[in-house]
Design a protein around this motif. Structure first.
Motif, PDB file in Angstrom:
ATOM      1  N   ILE A  29      37.288  36.656  49.432  1.00  0.00           N
ATOM      2  CA  ILE A  29      38.614  37.065  49.703  1.00  0.00           C
ATOM      3  C   ILE A  29      39.221  38.199  48.949  1.00  0.00           C
ATOM      4  N   VAL A  30      38.963  38.328  47.639  1.00  0.00           N
ATOM      5  CA  VAL A  30      39.106  39.514  46.980  1.00  0.00           C
ATOM      6  C   VAL A  30      38.540  40.647  47.438  1.00  0.00           C
ATOM      7  N   PRO A  57      35.046  39.327  41.026  1.00  0.00           N
ATOM      8  CA  PRO A  57      36.639  39.415  41.595  1.00  0.00           C
ATOM      9  C   PRO A  57      37.398  40.186  40.655  1.00  0.00           C
ATOM     10  N   MET A  58      37.240  39.975  39.426  1.00  0.00           N
ATOM     11  CA  MET A  58      38.112  40.844  38.563  1.00  0.00           C
ATOM     12  C   MET A  58      37.723  42.218  38.733  1.00  0.00           C
ATOM     13  N   VAL A  59      36.283  42.388  38.595  1.00  0.00           N
ATOM     14  CA  VAL A  59      35.792  43.842  38.291  1.00  0.00           C
ATOM     15  C   VAL A  59      36.284  44.687  39.653  1.00  0.00           C
ATOM     16  N   ARG A  60      36.373  44.071  40.798  1.00  0.00           N
ATOM     17  CA  ARG A  60      36.836  44.622  42.017  1.00  0.00           C
ATOM     18  C   ARG A  60      38.329  45.051  41.823  1.00  0.00           C
ATOM     19  N   ALA A  93      32.519  32.158  44.346  1.00  0.00           N
ATOM     20  CA  ALA A  93      31.923  33.390  45.447  1.00  0.00           C
ATOM     21  C   ALA A  93      33.008  33.117  46.628  1.00  0.00           C
ATOM     22  N   ALA A  94      33.764  32.003  46.857  1.00  0.00           N
ATOM     23  CA  ALA A  94      34.823  31.936  47.878  1.00  0.00           C
ATOM     24  C   ALA A  94      35.837  33.042  47.595  1.00  0.00           C
ATOM     25  N   CYS A  95      36.186  33.046  46.167  1.00  0.00           N
ATOM     26  CA  CYS A  95      37.412  33.569  45.962  1.00  0.00           C
ATOM     27  C   CYS A  95      36.867  35.170  45.998  1.00  0.00           C
TER      28      CYS A  95
END
Lengths: 230, 230
Positions: B70-71, B121-124, B65-67
């Motif tokens: 940022i992403v 994050p990857m999806v974004r 969630a933190a990652c």
DNA sequence: ACCTGAACACCGTTCAAGT
DNA sequence: ACCTGAACACCGTTCAAGT
């Protein structure tokens, strides 16, 4: 009696760096990254946790040493290419696939590799690839960039696969089940905001990690080739 | 945008998923991956370790969630390209550099990203890059491969940088000192066995991570272009 | 030189009990 | 509904003491 007359297989009981590393690999293979603890390891080696510290400085060193053992085997294995067309490109593909398969078989190697930055495991891989990039005729100033790109890419896919392996273990889930579930999540996304991911959801379900990996290597090789030609 | 008239900033004292994530980011930034513990976090939030579990399921979820926070910021930031030539390639370069810089500023994001495979994050990242790969005119069947290659490469460099950051913190060593030392080690290697690495030792000392990263992105972009043209 | 194993200073996570 | 904090079951690492 004769002390070295015949191959007395180094007394089983003595601890050694090598025995510790071998036991670590077994532990990592059988129970994943979380499975490597000094307690489990010392139990397997029939000793105390403290004994290991006589041979190895820390857990992080141990993990890198185990990783290095796998990488060394992989990079020293004969290259599996058709002799007829053992072009540098073919050898690079083969080396890269070798790493892919090694990480597939030992997922923990993926994350260890990332943590071992610039140390022995990287040196082995970079050397093997580097020689082939040279053979490709890439000019001196561009060799490092090319090798570095190939290495980083391998590292990225390796890390991803390590995460997959970890996930499969902890959730006890099958890879294809997971892809199925993820593909379903992706299809649920807002089509305004995520048009690409939505349309890729189908390919996600069908895709083959190994083939995708190879396709990426080929893209980089093509990029190297077309840079050189200019 | 502003949804309601400047509402009271949710009472400071109540815990919430968001406050926990923000505090985690601060902790991770200030004391690295090892700095995020439920004890340190609950101290900073003036609560007990157990309280956090009401809002977040596990440490791994917290890290992702933190990652993701940022992403999300990075991928939603306006793309920094010259308007005149905002080609898909230029936008991809800019997005990639954005991730590079984000990981440089928050090294822990690199390793979190790897562990977050196929999640938010990857999806974004994949979405933003995917749209540009489409704009490049890459045929449908080749889009996933191209995006996947770019993403894996970013992941690999990111992971490497995360390891760097971690190393710099634990050994309290400067990056250039470290490169200097490593370059020295490489020069010591057997010239028969490690000709490439030895010859690259000089470039290692001089190299710029960010420029190497960009060079790799360019190689992949060139590869995509020349695949398409065929 | 090499090994033992108790002890230290931590972890993530749970859960009865409170408000 | 949300929070508290003690307790549980672990960790990596150290070190006096043994052989």
């Amino acid at each position: 009696m004769a002390k070295k007359a015949q191959s007395v297989p180094r007394r089983e009981k003595g601890l050694s760096r090598n025995r510790i590393i071998e036991a670590s690999i077994e532990l990592l293979d059988s129970s994943g990254e979380g499975g490597l603890t000094f307690r489990a390891l010392s139990e397997r080696l029939a000793t105390g946790p403290g004994a290991i510290y006589w041979h190895i400085a820390s857990k992080s060193e141990l993990l890198i040493a185990a990783c290095d053992a796998i990488v060394a085997r992989t990079m020293n294995a004969p290259v599996a290419t058709n002799k007829r067309e053992a072009t540098p490109q073919a050898i690079i593909r083969s080396l890269a696939l070798g790493m892919f398969d090694a990480i597939d078989a030992h997922p923990w190697v993926g994350s260890a590799l990332i943590r071992a930055e610039l140390q022995s495991p990287m040196v082995r891989i970079v050397e093997r690839i580097g020689q082939q990039v040279r053979a490709l005729g890439v000019p001196d100033e561009q060799q490092w960039e090319a090798v570095s790109a190939l290495f980083s890419y391998i590292l990225g896919v390796g890390g991803k696969n390590a995460a997959n392996g970890q996930l499969a273990r902890t959730r006890g889930i099958d890879r294809s089940e997971f892809l199925e579930a993820m593909s379903h999540v992706w299809l649920q996304l807002d089509p305004q905001e995520y048009p690409f991911v939505r349309s890729a959801a189908g390919q996600l379900r069908a895709h083959d990690d190994r083939m995708d990996f190879l396709a990426g290597i080929n893209l980089i090789l093509k990029g190297i080739e077309s840079s050189r030609r200019r």
